[in-house]
Design an enzyme around this catalytic site. Structure first.
Site, PDB file in Angstrom:
ATOM      1  N   ASP A   1      -3.122 -18.401   0.509  1.00 28.23           N
ATOM      2  CA  ASP A   1      -4.161 -19.088  -0.281  1.00 28.23           C
ATOM      3  C   ASP A   1      -4.835 -20.178   0.556  1.00 28.23           C
ATOM      4  O   ASP A   1      -6.061 -20.292   0.593  1.00 28.23           O
ATOM      5  CB  ASP A   1      -3.589 -19.648  -1.595  1.00 28.23           C
ATOM      6  CG  ASP A   1      -2.260 -20.382  -1.435  1.00 28.23           C
ATOM      7  OD1 ASP A   1      -1.702 -20.385  -0.320  1.00 28.23           O
ATOM      8  OD2 ASP A   1      -1.779 -20.958  -2.438  1.00 28.23           O
TER       9      ASP A   1
ATOM     10  N   LYS B   1       3.077 -15.568   2.204  1.00 26.95           N
ATOM     11  CA  LYS B   1       3.203 -16.293   0.944  1.00 26.95           C
ATOM     12  C   LYS B   1       4.692 -16.575   0.760  1.00 26.95           C
ATOM     13  O   LYS B   1       5.314 -16.154  -0.226  1.00 26.95           O
ATOM     14  CB  LYS B   1       2.592 -15.437  -0.189  1.00 26.95           C
ATOM     15  CG  LYS B   1       2.484 -16.124  -1.533  1.00 26.95           C
ATOM     16  CD  LYS B   1       1.455 -17.233  -1.590  1.00 26.95           C
ATOM     17  CE  LYS B   1       1.536 -17.952  -2.929  1.00 26.95           C
ATOM     18  NZ  LYS B   1       0.676 -19.160  -2.981  1.00 26.95           N
TER      19      LYS B   1
ATOM     20  N   ASP C   1     -12.368  -9.173   4.904  1.00 30.03           N
ATOM     21  CA  ASP C   1     -13.645  -9.139   4.174  1.00 30.03           C
ATOM     22  C   ASP C   1     -14.204 -10.557   4.045  1.00 30.03           C
ATOM     23  O   ASP C   1     -15.400 -10.789   4.219  1.00 30.03           O
ATOM     24  CB  ASP C   1     -13.483  -8.540   2.768  1.00 30.03           C
ATOM     25  CG  ASP C   1     -13.863  -7.066   2.715  1.00 30.03           C
ATOM     26  OD1 ASP C   1     -13.502  -6.340   3.660  1.00 30.03           O
ATOM     27  OD2 ASP C   1     -14.519  -6.653   1.730  1.00 30.03           O
TER      28      ASP C   1
ATOM     29  N   ASP D   1      -6.349  -7.128   4.530  1.00 23.48           N
ATOM     30  CA  ASP D   1      -7.509  -6.460   3.934  1.00 23.48           C
ATOM     31  C   ASP D   1      -8.436  -7.496   3.308  1.00 23.48           C
ATOM     32  O   ASP D   1      -9.644  -7.507   3.542  1.00 23.48           O
ATOM     33  CB  ASP D   1      -7.036  -5.456   2.873  1.00 23.48           C
ATOM     34  CG  ASP D   1      -8.201  -4.758   2.193  1.00 23.48           C
ATOM     35  OD1 ASP D   1      -9.148  -4.374   2.901  1.00 23.48           O
ATOM     36  OD2 ASP D   1      -8.172  -4.616   0.952  1.00 23.48           O
TER      37      ASP D   1
ATOM     38  N   TYR E   1       0.808  -1.217   0.000  1.00 25.43           N
ATOM     39  CA  TYR E   1       0.000   0.000   0.000  1.00 25.43           C
ATOM     40  C   TYR E   1       0.845   1.273   0.000  1.00 25.43           C
ATOM     41  O   TYR E   1       0.359   2.322  -0.393  1.00 25.43           O
ATOM     42  CB  TYR E   1      -0.872   0.053   1.262  1.00 25.43           C
ATOM     43  CG  TYR E   1      -2.156  -0.710   1.229  1.00 25.43           C
ATOM     44  CD1 TYR E   1      -2.168  -2.091   1.106  1.00 25.43           C
ATOM     45  CD2 TYR E   1      -3.374  -0.042   1.355  1.00 25.43           C
ATOM     46  CE1 TYR E   1      -3.361  -2.791   1.116  1.00 25.43           C
ATOM     47  CE2 TYR E   1      -4.569  -0.740   1.360  1.00 25.43           C
ATOM     48  CZ  TYR E   1      -4.559  -2.107   1.244  1.00 25.43           C
ATOM     49  OH  TYR E   1      -5.728  -2.798   1.256  1.00 25.43           O
TER      50      TYR E   1
HETATM   51  C1  IPM Z   1     -10.191  -1.342   4.702  1.00 27.40           C
HETATM   52  C2  IPM Z   1     -10.412  -0.674   3.360  1.00 27.40           C
HETATM   53  C3  IPM Z   1      -9.199   0.203   3.050  1.00 27.40           C
HETATM   54  C4  IPM Z   1      -7.994  -0.695   2.956  1.00 27.40           C
HETATM   55  C5  IPM Z   1      -9.381   1.105   1.817  1.00 27.40           C
HETATM   56  C6  IPM Z   1     -10.507   2.092   2.019  1.00 27.40           C
HETATM   57  C7  IPM Z   1      -8.120   1.815   1.425  1.00 27.40           C
HETATM   58  O1  IPM Z   1     -10.671  -1.616   2.387  1.00 27.40           O
HETATM   59  O2  IPM Z   1      -9.965  -0.623   5.687  1.00 27.40           O
HETATM   60  O3  IPM Z   1     -10.280  -2.565   4.769  1.00 27.40           O
HETATM   61  O4  IPM Z   1      -7.762  -1.331   1.919  1.00 27.40           O
HETATM   62  O5  IPM Z   1      -7.264  -0.781   3.945  1.00 27.40           O
HETATM   63 MG    MG Z   2     -10.955  -3.600   3.172  1.00 28.22          MG
END
Ligand code: IPM
Ligand code: MG
Length: 358
Positions: free
Chosen positions: A221, A189, A249, A245, A141
């Site tokens: 993975d 990884k 999710d 990240d 990032y």
């Molecule tokens: C998160 C989001 C952020 C990230 C974005 C908004 C840059 O997806 O906090 O998970 O990737 O860290």
């Molecule tokens: Mg995110």
């Protein structure tokens, strides 16, 4: 106790969920006789509209004088024209970097009352209790070189980690494991990436300082698969910025809705940053439909971590649990069987939680 909180609602559903988090914090302050002062600031797309900058100096000055920062979410199609390097998401990335909050704590739990709602089988998700410790200010990032080359026809991003960055995040993970079920799963990884080899090497080294914590390693993975195949095997999951990240999710599926999940971003100096893990969901903005519990539980993390108000944080978390146990739901956590009168809007479920706190 007297504290200043910088509130950065952001875009999309950010303002509505943040408002509910502020309301519950006010209810807690009333009940436990604390004085919380809220200062609002701009971030993300609306800050681009207002100041031409996703993280304007005006915002930074209120952030710098605060004891903690509460963030909503940023971004939306409206700002698709803005180049990534100055876009809404940069506001979030820059504030994390400036506050040096290198450790992002993302707890993922399955509430008993909601365990039948996951798209995964109930017996698999039931009793899931994972703490993700995601490195937040390094990796792909943030490093250079990055950007377009070759007249825009090729692009480059750079993943880089130092031993120091890895050992400080690993220490956070091991320390949390000590207070939990004493297991750390480090995700990397290492079969393909040099940064991951250094990651694994360093985590092993740090692990020696925590002999009572069981340490295991998974390739990312495989971790992605294990997470939904057998989530109960995990206690603390330690990982770098981008893997964290993605995996968090995915892990949201275990808890029925991403709208339920909070996070705390911490470092060595205050203020720390608190935000739900979901995005700005522009398509639901302003409809009073979305789930504010991720933002509300982020406020609970603020009480516990930044202000050391353990009892207040517990009380708030219990109030959320109680409201869910009583059958109240936002749209994202309903089924065909949910009674209509139990389906509440963003504001109304926030109000229910506040009532519970009085
Ligand atoms: C998160 C989001 C952020 C990230 C974005 C908004 C840059 O997806 O906090 O998970 O990737 O860290
Ligand atoms: Mg995110």
């Amino acid at each position: 106790m007297k504290k200043n909180i910088a509130v950065l609602p952001g875009d999309g559903i950010g303002p509505e969920v943040t408002q509910q988090a502020v309301n519950v914090l006010k209810a807690i302050a009333g009940r436990f006789k604390h004085s919380l002062h809220f200062v609002y600031g701009s971030i993300g797309g609306e800050a681009i509209d207002r100041y031409g900058n996703p993280l304007p100096p005006e915002t930074l000055s209120s952030v710098n004088t605060s004891n903690a920062v509460l963030l909503g979410a940023v971004g939306g199609p409206k700002w698709d024209y803005v180049p990534v390097a100055n876009g809404p998401d940069q506001g979030v990335l820059m504030i994390r970097k400036l506050l040096r909050v290198f450790a992002n704590l993302r707890p993922v739990k399955t509430y008993t009352s909601l365990s039948s709602l996951s798209v995964l089988k109930q017996e698999i998700v039931k009793d899931t209790d994972i703490l993700f410790v995601r490195e937040l200010t390094g990796g792909i990032y943030f490093n250079s070189p990055r950007g377009r080359r070759d007249k825009g026809n090729s692009a480059i991003d750079t993943s880089k980690y130092s031993k120091e960055e890895i050992s400080r995040i690993a220490t956070v993970a091991f320390n949390h494991a000590l207070k939990r079920r004493k297991k750390v799963t480090s995700v990397d990884k290492a079969n393909a990436l040099e940064t991951s080899r250094l990651w694994r090497e360093t985590v092993v080294e740090m692990g020696k300082k925590f002999p009572t914590v069981q340490l295991e390693h998974l390739y990312v993975d495989n971790a992605a698969m294990q997470l939904i195949k057998n989530p109960k095997q995990f206690d603390v999951i330690l990982t770098e910025n981008m893997f964290g990240d993605i995996l968090t999710d995915e892990a949201a599926v275990l808890s029925a809705s991403i709208g339920l999940l909070p996070s705390a971003s911490i470092g060595n100096t205050h203020p720390y940053l608190y935000e739900p893990i979901h995005g700005s969901a522009p398509k639901y903005a302003g409809q009073n439909k979305v789930n504010p519990i991720g933002a509300i539980l982020s406020a609970a993390m603020m009480l516990r971590i930044s202000f050391k108000l353990e009892k207040e944080a517990d009380t708030l978390e219990k109030a959320v649990e109680k409201v869910l146990q009583s059958g109240y739901r936002t749209k994202d956590i309903t089924t065909e069987k949910t009674p209509k009168n139990k389906i509440l809007g963003t504001k109304e479920i926030g109000d229910k939680i506040c009532e519970e706190l009085k």
